[in-house]
Motif scaffolding. Structure first.
Motif, PDB file in Angstrom:
ATOM      1  N   LYS A   1       0.826  -1.209   0.000  1.00 25.78           N
ATOM      2  CA  LYS A   1       0.000   0.000   0.000  1.00 25.78           C
ATOM      3  C   LYS A   1       0.859   1.258   0.000  1.00 25.78           C
ATOM      4  CE  LYS A   1      -4.115  -1.986   2.202  1.00 25.78           C
ATOM      5  NZ  LYS A   1      -5.021  -1.943   3.380  1.00 25.78           N
ATOM      6  N   GLN A   2       1.958   1.209   0.727  1.00 26.41           N
ATOM      7  CA  GLN A   2       2.872   2.359   0.756  1.00 26.41           C
ATOM      8  C   GLN A   2       3.472   2.613  -0.630  1.00 26.41           C
ATOM      9  OE1 GLN A   2       5.764   1.528   3.826  1.00 26.41           O
ATOM     10  NE2 GLN A   2       4.227   1.466   5.454  1.00 26.41           N
ATOM     11  N   LEU A   3       3.825   1.548  -1.329  1.00 28.29           N
ATOM     12  CA  LEU A   3       4.372   1.688  -2.681  1.00 28.29           C
ATOM     13  C   LEU A   3       3.336   2.292  -3.624  1.00 28.29           C
ATOM     14  CD1 LEU A   3       6.348  -1.664  -3.150  1.00 28.29           C
ATOM     15  CD2 LEU A   3       7.306   0.636  -3.084  1.00 28.29           C
ATOM     16  N   GLU A   4       2.110   1.830  -3.487  1.00 28.96           N
ATOM     17  CA  GLU A   4       1.042   2.322  -4.361  1.00 28.96           C
ATOM     18  C   GLU A   4       0.768   3.803  -4.109  1.00 28.96           C
ATOM     19  OE1 GLU A   4      -1.244  -1.987  -4.908  1.00 28.96           O
ATOM     20  OE2 GLU A   4      -2.001  -0.529  -3.445  1.00 28.96           O
ATOM     21  N   ALA A   5       0.946   4.236  -2.858  1.00 32.53           N
ATOM     22  CA  ALA A   5       0.691   5.644  -2.515  1.00 32.53           C
ATOM     23  C   ALA A   5       1.861   6.558  -2.864  1.00 32.53           C
ATOM     24  CB  ALA A   5       0.374   5.749  -1.023  1.00 32.53           C
ATOM     25  N   SER A   6       3.037   5.967  -3.091  1.00 30.64           N
ATOM     26  CA  SER A   6       4.248   6.791  -3.286  1.00 30.64           C
ATOM     27  C   SER A   6       4.575   7.069  -4.743  1.00 30.64           C
ATOM     28  CB  SER A   6       5.447   6.098  -2.624  1.00 30.64           C
ATOM     29  OG  SER A   6       5.752   4.875  -3.281  1.00 30.64           O
ATOM     30  N   ASP A   7       3.871   6.452  -5.689  1.00 38.07           N
ATOM     31  CA  ASP A   7       4.168   6.679  -7.112  1.00 38.07           C
ATOM     32  C   ASP A   7       3.926   8.142  -7.477  1.00 38.07           C
ATOM     33  OD1 ASP A   7       5.017   4.148  -7.819  1.00 38.07           O
ATOM     34  OD2 ASP A   7       3.019   3.444  -8.360  1.00 38.07           O
ATOM     35  N   GLU A   8       4.868   8.726  -8.194  1.00 34.87           N
ATOM     36  CA  GLU A   8       4.771  10.147  -8.559  1.00 34.87           C
ATOM     37  C   GLU A   8       4.599  10.361 -10.058  1.00 34.87           C
ATOM     38  OE1 GLU A   8       8.259  11.929  -6.939  1.00 34.87           O
ATOM     39  OE2 GLU A   8       7.527  11.850  -4.862  1.00 34.87           O
ATOM     40  N   SER A   9       4.593   9.271 -10.826  1.00 35.43           N
ATOM     41  CA  SER A   9       4.435   9.408 -12.277  1.00 35.43           C
ATOM     42  C   SER A   9       3.447   8.360 -12.788  1.00 35.43           C
ATOM     43  CB  SER A   9       5.783   9.235 -12.980  1.00 35.43           C
ATOM     44  OG  SER A   9       6.256   7.911 -12.838  1.00 35.43           O
ATOM     45  N   SER A  10       2.987   8.560 -13.994  1.00 32.21           N
ATOM     46  CA  SER A  10       2.115   7.566 -14.623  1.00 32.21           C
ATOM     47  C   SER A  10       2.948   6.350 -15.000  1.00 32.21           C
ATOM     48  CB  SER A  10       1.478   8.151 -15.878  1.00 32.21           C
ATOM     49  OG  SER A  10       2.484   8.375 -16.865  1.00 32.21           O
ATOM     50  N   PHE A  11       2.281   5.228 -15.286  1.00 30.27           N
ATOM     51  CA  PHE A  11       3.022   4.033 -15.688  1.00 30.27           C
ATOM     52  C   PHE A  11       3.709   4.253 -17.031  1.00 30.27           C
ATOM     53  CE2 PHE A  11       3.267  -0.173 -17.807  1.00 30.27           C
ATOM     54  CZ  PHE A  11       4.222  -0.736 -16.971  1.00 30.27           C
ATOM     55  N   ASP A  12       3.074   5.011 -17.928  1.00 31.30           N
ATOM     56  CA  ASP A  12       3.693   5.293 -19.233  1.00 31.30           C
ATOM     57  C   ASP A  12       5.065   5.941 -19.050  1.00 31.30           C
ATOM     58  OD1 ASP A  12       1.499   4.299 -20.520  1.00 31.30           O
ATOM     59  OD2 ASP A  12       0.652   6.232 -21.065  1.00 31.30           O
ATOM     60  N   VAL A  13       5.131   6.929 -18.184  1.00 30.56           N
ATOM     61  CA  VAL A  13       6.400   7.639 -17.925  1.00 30.56           C
ATOM     62  C   VAL A  13       7.376   6.703 -17.216  1.00 30.56           C
ATOM     63  CG1 VAL A  13       7.468   9.538 -16.658  1.00 30.56           C
ATOM     64  CG2 VAL A  13       5.305   9.905 -17.865  1.00 30.56           C
ATOM     65  N   PHE A  14       6.875   5.958 -16.258  1.00 33.35           N
ATOM     66  CA  PHE A  14       7.714   5.014 -15.502  1.00 33.35           C
ATOM     67  C   PHE A  14       8.355   3.995 -16.435  1.00 33.35           C
ATOM     68  CE2 PHE A  14       8.188   0.954 -13.242  1.00 33.35           C
ATOM     69  CZ  PHE A  14       8.920   1.330 -12.129  1.00 33.35           C
ATOM     70  N   LEU A  15       7.568   3.439 -17.355  1.00 36.82           N
ATOM     71  CA  LEU A  15       8.092   2.435 -18.282  1.00 36.82           C
ATOM     72  C   LEU A  15       9.092   3.046 -19.253  1.00 36.82           C
ATOM     73  CD1 LEU A  15       8.113  -0.430 -19.375  1.00 36.82           C
ATOM     74  CD2 LEU A  15       6.103   0.127 -20.768  1.00 36.82           C
ATOM     75  N   GLN A  16       8.796   4.259 -19.703  1.00 41.91           N
ATOM     76  CA  GLN A  16       9.722   4.936 -20.618  1.00 41.91           C
ATOM     77  C   GLN A  16      11.094   5.113 -19.957  1.00 41.91           C
ATOM     78  OE1 GLN A  16       8.473   8.887 -21.777  1.00 41.91           O
ATOM     79  NE2 GLN A  16       9.644   8.822 -23.685  1.00 41.91           N
ATOM     80  N   ARG A  17      11.080   5.524 -18.691  1.00 44.24           N
ATOM     81  CA  ARG A  17      12.337   5.688 -17.963  1.00 44.24           C
ATOM     82  C   ARG A  17      13.027   4.350 -17.752  1.00 44.24           C
ATOM     83  NH1 ARG A  17       9.812   9.673 -13.319  1.00 44.24           N
ATOM     84  NH2 ARG A  17       9.802  11.628 -14.549  1.00 44.24           N
ATOM     85  N   HIS A  18      12.251   3.336 -17.448  1.00 46.08           N
ATOM     86  CA  HIS A  18      12.817   1.999 -17.215  1.00 46.08           C
ATOM     87  C   HIS A  18      13.507   1.473 -18.468  1.00 46.08           C
ATOM     88  CE1 HIS A  18      12.701  -2.437 -17.143  1.00 46.08           C
ATOM     89  NE2 HIS A  18      12.942  -2.307 -15.868  1.00 46.08           N
ATOM     90  N   ASN A  19      12.848   1.599 -19.612  1.00 47.67           N
ATOM     91  CA  ASN A  19      13.429   1.099 -20.859  1.00 47.67           C
ATOM     92  C   ASN A  19      14.652   1.897 -21.288  1.00 47.67           C
ATOM     93  OD1 ASN A  19      11.617  -1.039 -21.270  1.00 47.67           O
ATOM     94  ND2 ASN A  19      10.159   0.257 -22.395  1.00 47.67           N
ATOM     95  N   ALA A  20      14.709   3.166 -20.886  1.00 46.52           N
ATOM     96  CA  ALA A  20      15.823   4.033 -21.287  1.00 46.52           C
ATOM     97  C   ALA A  20      17.032   3.886 -20.372  1.00 46.52           C
ATOM     98  CB  ALA A  20      15.370   5.484 -21.299  1.00 46.52           C
ATOM     99  N   SER A  21      16.845   3.334 -19.183  1.00 44.23           N
ATOM    100  CA  SER A  21      17.942   3.271 -18.209  1.00 44.23           C
ATOM    101  C   SER A  21      18.928   2.164 -18.535  1.00 44.23           C
ATOM    102  CB  SER A  21      17.369   3.035 -16.808  1.00 44.23           C
ATOM    103  OG  SER A  21      16.739   1.772 -16.710  1.00 44.23           O
TER     104      SER A  21
END
Length: 521
Positions: A501-521
């Motif tokens: 629940k803490q992880l779900e409340a702490s997200d600061e970006s959309s999944f689209d942005v999160f995935l874009q950053r993940h694939n670029a890292s």
């Protein structure tokens, strides 16, 4: 047996060095399907009483919502690992209603891909990443292949072993660089000799016919109304009937050193694959895979052994390896033994430690092209017909009798087993080695032969495994868990749910942005 290998053993046998061998570190990851009383895949959600599969350190899920994965802490005591696995089985079974833990690597009755629900981890970005990755595996390989279970054995030598080992090798460079290189030496030797482990511990000579569905394989024989297999097979899980990937077959990941391994993995995670591009990444606002590369992430690479390093939050495995080097190796070729309550026992662990220490201490030149072809040949021979009389393997491109090669290899390990026994003050390792030597002398003693004997008596694979699942459940229920252990596991489950629940409340970006950053890292 080389002079260098004998010298290393001789120096390690000095009384002041023996304690270095008593602190081998190991961890076990064991997968197993939740199944119904009709031996079908459970369609229920992961029981909440077991905690969050995203954040629980010991009870999680693999590909499917029904495919449980138990993880032991790192331990220096063999019995601690088995005891912890046993506790996890007892606790889990106490939370299942009308379901059993499937004891075999090959799955129960399947009704196509849709009968295998993909694991869910909640709504956080990291949870969605894990789910989409699994969606990608389903699109790429089919869900059926992902329903296979196994045991992963994590092995490392203690920190105080490495300075002495570096001195033994006459190396004066960076200690972590040296340590990483020695683990890659171990990995190359493991690949040379892994066919032996497949023979000794393979436990999937047959499977339910629903696994192949309409794609009837001419490689398999009909052993019953609903059972397929091969009379001398050891581990169909490790065959191309089990794990297979056309795209990955084109990869040539090097195990010569850390740098070449990382380079190969990174190329595979950046190289687009036409068939995966046809699948699409995001279609109609729904993700089908993380990307269209040969590997979505490192874990997609199917290998019999991996170099590993514990990652920090948000860190990719390859990045962790580059920054801090190899920490341990993960052995991935082990079938779950349905004849054992938790799928593995102390005797097998004692032999695995002997085998892996042998791989670490013996000479390990880089793999030649001929050797790599030998490795593929030997594995397939043992996987499909390992118990066949007069079986031949290859060594340096030349055919050699299986029993001759196996006995040579086991004979080379006698000194290692004796050394470990001296360090521990018992005979556990030499006894475990003797059991394996006896399996080479008499193939009827192998798990695959024992399982095949039941099928040859007219028992269907699924019926036999369901019966075994019920026996194991009765075994665990009879002994029970202490109130203290129950309380500890209940607390861990509740803590994991809070963390999710803490992880779900702490997200600061959309999944689209999160995935874009993940694939670029």
């Amino acid at each position: 047996m080389s002079d260098l290998y004998q010298t290393r053993l001789q120096r390690l046998s000095a009384s002041e060095n023996l304690p270095l061998l008593t602190h081998i570190q190991r961890g076990i990851e064991k997968e197993g399907l939740r199944v119904t009383s009709q031996a079908t895949v459970a369609q229920t959600k992961h029981p909440q009483a077991l905690g969050s599969p995203l954040t629980h350190g010991s009870i999680t899920t693999d590909y499917s919502e029904a495919l449980l994965e138990f993880i032991t802490p790192v331990s220096q005591q063999v019995n601690d690992s088995i005891d912890y696995l046993t506790d996890l089985h007892k606790f889990t079974l106490s939370q299942l209603e009308g379901e059993y833990l499937w004891p075999a690597s090959m799955p129960c009755q399947l009704a196509g891909d849709e009968s295998i629900p993909i694991a869910e981890y909640g709504s956080s970005n990291i949870a969605q990443l894990k789910n989409v990755y699994r969606q990608g595996l389903g699109h790429r390989y089919g869900r059926t292949m992902q329903s296979i279970a196994g045991i992963h054995y994590n092995f490392s030598m203690p920190d105080d072993f490495w300075p002495y080992c570096q001195q033994l090798w006459g190396n004066k460079g960076d200690i972590q660089t040296f340590k990483s290189q020695r683990y890659f030496d171990l990995i190359r030797n493991f690949r040379r000799h892994s066919w032996l482990l497949i023979y000794l511990f393979g436990a999937s000579p047959a499977l339910d016919s629903s696994f192949v569905g309409d794609n009837k394989s001419d490689k398999l024989s009909k052993l019953g109304k609903h059972t397929l297999g091969l009379p001398f097979a050891t581990s169909l899980r490790m065959s191309d009937i089990g794990y297979q990937s056309k795209a990955q077959s084109e990869l040539n990941i090097s195990y010569n050193n850390l740098e070449s391994y990382i380079e190969g993995m990174e190329q595979a995670m950046k190289r687009h694959y036409p068939d995966y591009e046809h699948i699409g990444v995001k279609v109609d606002d729904s993700y089908r895979q993380l990307n269209a590369n040969i590997l979505q992430i490192e874990n997609e690479y199917y290998s019999e052994i991996r170099p590993k390093r514990i990652t920090q939050a948000g860190e990719k495995p390859v990045a962790a390896l580059r920054k801090r080097g190899v920490e341990y190796v993960e052995v991935r070729i082990l079938d779950t033994n349905p004849l054992l309550p938790v799928g593995i026992d102390e005797q097998q662990i004692h032999f695995l430690d002997t085998f892996l220490l042998y791989c670490l201490l013996s000479d390990s030149p880089e793999l030649s092209t001929v050797e790599q072809e030998d490795i593929k040949f030997n594995q397939q021979q043992v996987i499909l017909q390992g118990r066949k009389p007069s079986l031949s393997l290859k060594k340096n491109g030349e055919l050699i009798g299986f029993d001759i090669r196996a006995n040579e290899l086991l004979a080379d390990m006698v000194a290692i087993a004796n050394l470990l026994d001296t360090a521990h003050g018992n005979k556990s390792h030499s006894k475990a080695l003797t059991v394996q030597i006896n399996k080479v002398e008499n193939s009827e003693l192998t798990p695959s032969a024992i399982l095949m004997q039941a099928i040859e008596k007219g028992n269907e694979f699924t019926d036999s495994m369901l019966s075994q699942a019920k026996e194991h459940q009765a075994h665990f229920t009879k002994s029970g868990l202490s109130a203290t252990k129950v309380a500890q596991l209940q607390l861990a489950a509740k803590k994991s749910l809070r963390l999710q629940k803490q992880l779900e409340a702490s997200d600061e970006s959309s999944f689209d942005v999160f995935l874009q950053r993940h694939n670029a890292s």
